[in-house]
Design an enzyme around this catalytic site. Sequence first.
Site, PDB file in Angstrom:
ATOM      1  CB  THR A 125       5.612 -29.211 -23.980  1.00 48.40           C
ATOM      2  OG1 THR A 125       5.740 -29.692 -22.632  1.00 48.40           O
ATOM      3  CG2 THR A 125       4.123 -29.172 -24.312  1.00 48.40           C
ATOM      4  CD  GLU A 127       3.464 -31.144 -18.328  1.00 47.32           C
ATOM      5  OE1 GLU A 127       2.293 -31.259 -17.953  1.00 47.32           O
ATOM      6  OE2 GLU A 127       4.416 -31.618 -17.693  1.00 47.32           O
ATOM      7  CE1 TYR A 148       2.312 -24.825 -22.192  1.00 48.33           C
ATOM      8  CE2 TYR A 148       2.840 -27.014 -21.357  1.00 48.33           C
ATOM      9  CZ  TYR A 148       3.212 -25.870 -22.045  1.00 48.33           C
ATOM     10  OH  TYR A 148       4.487 -25.766 -22.571  1.00 48.33           O
ATOM     11  CE  LYS A 152       3.416 -24.789 -25.748  1.00 47.38           C
ATOM     12  NZ  LYS A 152       4.347 -24.105 -26.639  1.00 47.38           N
TER      13      LYS A 152
HETATM   14  P1  NAP Z   1       8.207 -18.507 -20.690  1.00 47.18           P
HETATM   15  O1  NAP Z   1       9.450 -18.103 -19.969  1.00 47.18           O
HETATM   16  O2  NAP Z   1       6.936 -18.628 -19.939  1.00 47.18           O
HETATM   17  O3  NAP Z   1       8.010 -17.496 -21.911  1.00 47.18           O
HETATM   18  C1  NAP Z   1       6.825 -17.462 -22.647  1.00 47.18           C
HETATM   19  C2  NAP Z   1       6.869 -16.293 -23.595  1.00 47.18           C
HETATM   20  O4  NAP Z   1       5.626 -16.231 -24.316  1.00 47.18           O
HETATM   21  C3  NAP Z   1       7.035 -14.919 -22.910  1.00 47.18           C
HETATM   22  O5  NAP Z   1       7.889 -14.117 -23.676  1.00 47.18           O
HETATM   23  C4  NAP Z   1       5.623 -14.368 -22.961  1.00 47.18           C
HETATM   24  O6  NAP Z   1       5.548 -12.957 -22.933  1.00 47.18           O
HETATM   25  C5  NAP Z   1       5.182 -14.880 -24.326  1.00 47.18           C
HETATM   26  N1  NAP Z   1       3.742 -14.782 -24.542  1.00 47.18           N
HETATM   27  C6  NAP Z   1       2.741 -15.217 -23.746  1.00 47.18           C
HETATM   28  N2  NAP Z   1       1.552 -14.934 -24.299  1.00 47.18           N
HETATM   29  C7  NAP Z   1       1.806 -14.299 -25.480  1.00 47.18           C
HETATM   30  C8  NAP Z   1       1.010 -13.760 -26.506  1.00 47.18           C
HETATM   31  N3  NAP Z   1      -0.335 -13.775 -26.442  1.00 47.18           N
HETATM   32  N4  NAP Z   1       1.617 -13.205 -27.584  1.00 47.18           N
HETATM   33  C9  NAP Z   1       2.972 -13.143 -27.665  1.00 47.18           C
HETATM   34  N5  NAP Z   1       3.791 -13.616 -26.707  1.00 47.18           N
HETATM   35  C10 NAP Z   1       3.210 -14.206 -25.632  1.00 47.18           C
HETATM   36  O7  NAP Z   1       8.443 -19.914 -21.411  1.00 47.18           O
HETATM   37  P2  NAP Z   1       9.831 -20.672 -21.759  1.00 47.18           P
HETATM   38  O8  NAP Z   1      10.201 -21.523 -20.608  1.00 47.18           O
HETATM   39  O9  NAP Z   1      10.772 -19.703 -22.318  1.00 47.18           O
HETATM   40  O10 NAP Z   1       9.326 -21.668 -22.885  1.00 47.18           O
HETATM   41  C11 NAP Z   1       9.365 -21.297 -24.263  1.00 47.18           C
HETATM   42  C12 NAP Z   1       8.371 -22.135 -25.030  1.00 47.18           C
HETATM   43  O11 NAP Z   1       8.704 -23.508 -24.893  1.00 47.18           O
HETATM   44  C13 NAP Z   1       6.931 -22.019 -24.565  1.00 47.18           C
HETATM   45  O12 NAP Z   1       6.119 -22.141 -25.707  1.00 47.18           O
HETATM   46  C14 NAP Z   1       6.734 -23.222 -23.668  1.00 47.18           C
HETATM   47  O13 NAP Z   1       5.383 -23.597 -23.641  1.00 47.18           O
HETATM   48  C15 NAP Z   1       7.611 -24.246 -24.357  1.00 47.18           C
HETATM   49  N6  NAP Z   1       8.216 -25.258 -23.526  1.00 47.18           N
HETATM   50  C16 NAP Z   1       8.928 -24.907 -22.422  1.00 47.18           C
HETATM   51  C17 NAP Z   1       9.559 -25.900 -21.691  1.00 47.18           C
HETATM   52  C18 NAP Z   1      10.401 -25.573 -20.478  1.00 47.18           C
HETATM   53  O14 NAP Z   1      10.684 -26.482 -19.697  1.00 47.18           O
HETATM   54  N7  NAP Z   1      10.839 -24.336 -20.330  1.00 47.18           N
HETATM   55  C19 NAP Z   1       9.469 -27.251 -22.092  1.00 47.18           C
HETATM   56  C20 NAP Z   1       8.739 -27.559 -23.238  1.00 47.18           C
HETATM   57  C21 NAP Z   1       8.131 -26.556 -23.966  1.00 47.18           C
HETATM   58  P3  NAP Z   1       5.376 -12.125 -21.540  1.00 47.18           P
HETATM   59  O15 NAP Z   1       6.787 -11.983 -21.012  1.00 47.18           O
HETATM   60  O16 NAP Z   1       4.765 -10.869 -21.992  1.00 47.18           O
HETATM   61  O17 NAP Z   1       4.510 -12.950 -20.637  1.00 47.18           O
HETATM   62  O1  F7E Z   2       6.164 -28.375 -12.203  1.00 52.44           O
HETATM   63  C1  F7E Z   2       5.394 -30.150  -9.091  1.00 52.44           C
HETATM   64  C2  F7E Z   2       4.289 -29.960 -10.106  1.00 52.44           C
HETATM   65  O2  F7E Z   2       5.538 -26.054 -12.835  1.00 52.44           O
HETATM   66  C3  F7E Z   2       6.953 -29.541 -12.170  1.00 52.44           C
HETATM   67  C4  F7E Z   2       6.717 -25.830 -18.122  1.00 52.44           C
HETATM   68  O3  F7E Z   2       7.880 -25.227 -18.595  1.00 52.44           O
HETATM   69  O4  F7E Z   2       7.736 -28.001 -18.167  1.00 52.44           O
HETATM   70  C5  F7E Z   2       7.080 -27.078 -17.326  1.00 52.44           C
HETATM   71  O5  F7E Z   2       5.880 -27.644 -16.808  1.00 52.44           O
HETATM   72  C6  F7E Z   2       6.374 -30.527 -11.154  1.00 52.44           C
HETATM   73  C7  F7E Z   2       4.865 -30.725 -11.287  1.00 52.44           C
HETATM   74  O6  F7E Z   2       6.758 -27.544 -14.488  1.00 52.44           O
HETATM   75  C8  F7E Z   2       5.266 -27.310  -6.853  1.00 52.44           C
HETATM   76  O7  F7E Z   2       3.060 -30.458  -9.616  1.00 52.44           O
HETATM   77  C9  F7E Z   2       5.436 -29.463  -6.672  1.00 52.44           C
HETATM   78  O8  F7E Z   2       4.568 -32.103 -11.128  1.00 52.44           O
HETATM   79  O9  F7E Z   2       7.982 -26.641 -12.601  1.00 52.44           O
HETATM   80  P1  F7E Z   2       6.626 -27.053 -12.999  1.00 52.44           P
HETATM   81  P2  F7E Z   2       5.832 -28.446 -15.418  1.00 52.44           P
HETATM   82  O10 F7E Z   2       4.430 -28.469 -14.967  1.00 52.44           O
HETATM   83  O11 F7E Z   2       6.523 -29.754 -15.575  1.00 52.44           O
HETATM   84  C10 F7E Z   2       6.974 -28.450 -19.296  1.00 52.44           C
HETATM   85  C11 F7E Z   2       7.833 -29.373 -20.106  1.00 52.44           C
HETATM   86  C12 F7E Z   2       6.380 -27.337 -20.072  1.00 52.44           C
HETATM   87  O12 F7E Z   2       6.163 -27.445 -21.269  1.00 52.44           O
HETATM   88  C13 F7E Z   2       5.817 -26.197 -19.298  1.00 52.44           C
HETATM   89  O13 F7E Z   2       5.697 -25.041 -20.131  1.00 52.44           O
HETATM   90  O14 F7E Z   2       6.577 -29.981  -9.848  1.00 52.44           O
HETATM   91  N1  F7E Z   2       5.379 -29.162  -8.001  1.00 52.44           N
HETATM   92  N2  F7E Z   2       5.357 -28.332  -5.950  1.00 52.44           N
HETATM   93  C14 F7E Z   2       5.277 -27.848  -8.131  1.00 52.44           C
HETATM   94  N3  F7E Z   2       5.226 -27.074  -9.241  1.00 52.44           N
HETATM   95  C15 F7E Z   2       5.153 -25.726  -9.069  1.00 52.44           C
HETATM   96  N4  F7E Z   2       5.141 -24.937 -10.148  1.00 52.44           N
HETATM   97  N5  F7E Z   2       5.113 -25.163  -7.807  1.00 52.44           N
HETATM   98  C16 F7E Z   2       5.160 -25.905  -6.671  1.00 52.44           C
HETATM   99  O15 F7E Z   2       5.122 -25.379  -5.562  1.00 52.44           O
END
Ligand code: NAP
Ligand code: F7E
Length: 332
Positions: A125, A127, A148, A152
Site C-alpha cells: 500500500t 500508506e 496499519y 503492511k
Molecule cells: P477490504 O474491502 O477491507 O477487504 C479486506 C478483506 O480482508 C475482507 O474480505 C476481509 O474479510 C478480509 N479479512 C480481514 N481479516 C481477515 C482474516 N483474519 N483472515 C482472512 N480474511 C480477512 O479491503 P480492499 O479495499 O478490498 O483491499 C484489499 C487489500 O488491498 C487489503 O489488503 C488492503 O490492505 C490493500 N490495499 C487496499 C487499498 C485500497 O485503496 N482499497 C490500497 C492499497 C492496499 P471480512 O469481510 O470478513 O472482514
Molecule cells: O482516508 C481523511 C483521512 O480512510 C483518506 C485504505 O484502503 O487507502 C485507504 O487508506 C483520508 C485520510 O483511506 C474522514 O484522515 C477525512 O487522510 O478513505 P480513508 P486511507 O487512510 O487513505 C490506503 C492506500 C490503504 O491501503 C488502506 O487500506 O481521508 N478523512 N475525513 C477521513 N477518512 C475517513 N475514513 N473518514 C472520515 O470521516
Amino acid sequence: MRKALITGITGQDGAYLAKFLVSKGYKVYGGYRRSSTRNFWRLHYLDVKKDIELIPLDLLDQTSIMSAIKYCEPDEIYNLAAQSFVGVSFDEAIATGEISGLGVTRILDSIRFINPKIKFYQASTSEMFGNAPQPQSEKTPFEPASPYAAAKLYGHWVNKNYREGYNMFTCSGILFNHESPIRGIEFVTKKITDGVARIKMGYNKELLLGNLEAKRDWGFAGDYVEAMWAMLQNDTPDDYVVATGESHSVREFCEEAFAVVGLDYKNYVKTDKRFFRPVDVNYLLGDPTKIKTTIGWGPKTSFKDLVKMMVLADVEKYENPMTHSQQFLKHI
Ligand code: NAP
Ligand code: F7E
C-alpha cells in the site's frame, strides 16, 4: 485451466479480482473467514458468486491456509485479506499486525512448504510511504505513519525476502487508494458519496468528516485488479507502484461529489474531531512510470468519472431500495 486462490474474497478488491479472473478463464477459489453474518453482498453486486468456489481461510490460522492451498492446488495466490482500515489500526494495533503483517508470512511459509512454484501477489500500500516526499515511486524511502502501514511494510519486506532468499515468484503491488461503488462505508470516498445520496433524498442534513485537506491519488478498483494480475504474468517477479499520477484533496472530492447532484458541499460538510487521526498522511501522489513502461498497465477511469460512478450508484441504491434488497435476497 489455470487456478487462482484469492484471500479476502468478501472485500472490495476480492470481488473485482474474482470477476476479472473468471473473465480470463480461471477457476477461482475465494478464501473467507467465518462470521456470524454472511457478507457476500459484493460478490452478488458484481454477479460473480455463482462462478467461484468459496473456502474457509483465516490469516490468523496457519492450518486453514495450508489446507486451503492443498485443496485448491492454485497456480497463483492473491493475498488481499487484511485489517485494511487505517483509522481502526490505531485502536486495534495488535490485531492489525497479526492479520496484515504476520498473515503474509503465514501464507509465504505455506507456499514454501507445499509448492514453492505457486506465484504470489501481496497487496502492499501507498500508506507505507507515509509523509515521504511526492511523487512516491518504488525508489521512495518508506515512512509508515500508522500501525496499519507498519504492518503492511513488514509484509512487503518479508515478501521481498522470500523472493530473494527462496527464489519464490512473489510480487507486491504498492497500490494507491482505489475506490468503487462497493467500497467499504468507513472509507472517506464512500462515506462522502453515501452522504451525498442521503442528503439528496432528504434523510440527512449534514455530513461530518475529519481532515479535509488530506490529498490522495484515487483510482478505480476495477482498473487496479488488472495490474495485480499483470504483475504475475511478467517473466520476473518485482514490486510496482500502481497509481493514477494525480492527487486530490478530500475537500475536492466533496466538491465534485455534491456537484453531481447539483449541490454545494459548503452547505453540508462539517468537520468533527472524532474523525481526525492521531497521525495522518497528508499528501500521497504516485508515480506509476515503472508499471506503465515494463508491463503496459495504466488507469482507464478518471477522477471525475470515478466520483460520478460512486455518487450515482448510491443515489440509485436509495431511490430503488427494493430492487437492491431483492437482488441480494435472490442469491442468499
Ligand atoms: P477490504 O474491502 O477491507 O477487504 C479486506 C478483506 O480482508 C475482507 O474480505 C476481509 O474479510 C478480509 N479479512 C480481514 N481479516 C481477515 C482474516 N483474519 N483472515 C482472512 N480474511 C480477512 O479491503 P480492499 O479495499 O478490498 O483491499 C484489499 C487489500 O488491498 C487489503 O489488503 C488492503 O490492505 C490493500 N490495499 C487496499 C487499498 C485500497 O485503496 N482499497 C490500497 C492499497 C492496499 P471480512 O469481510 O470478513 O472482514
Ligand atoms: O482516508 C481523511 C483521512 O480512510 C483518506 C485504505 O484502503 O487507502 C485507504 O487508506 C483520508 C485520510 O483511506 C474522514 O484522515 C477525512 O487522510 O478513505 P480513508 P486511507 O487512510 O487513505 C490506503 C492506500 C490503504 O491501503 C488502506 O487500506 O481521508 N478523512 N475525513 C477521513 N477518512 C475517513 N475514513 N473518514 C472520515 O470521516
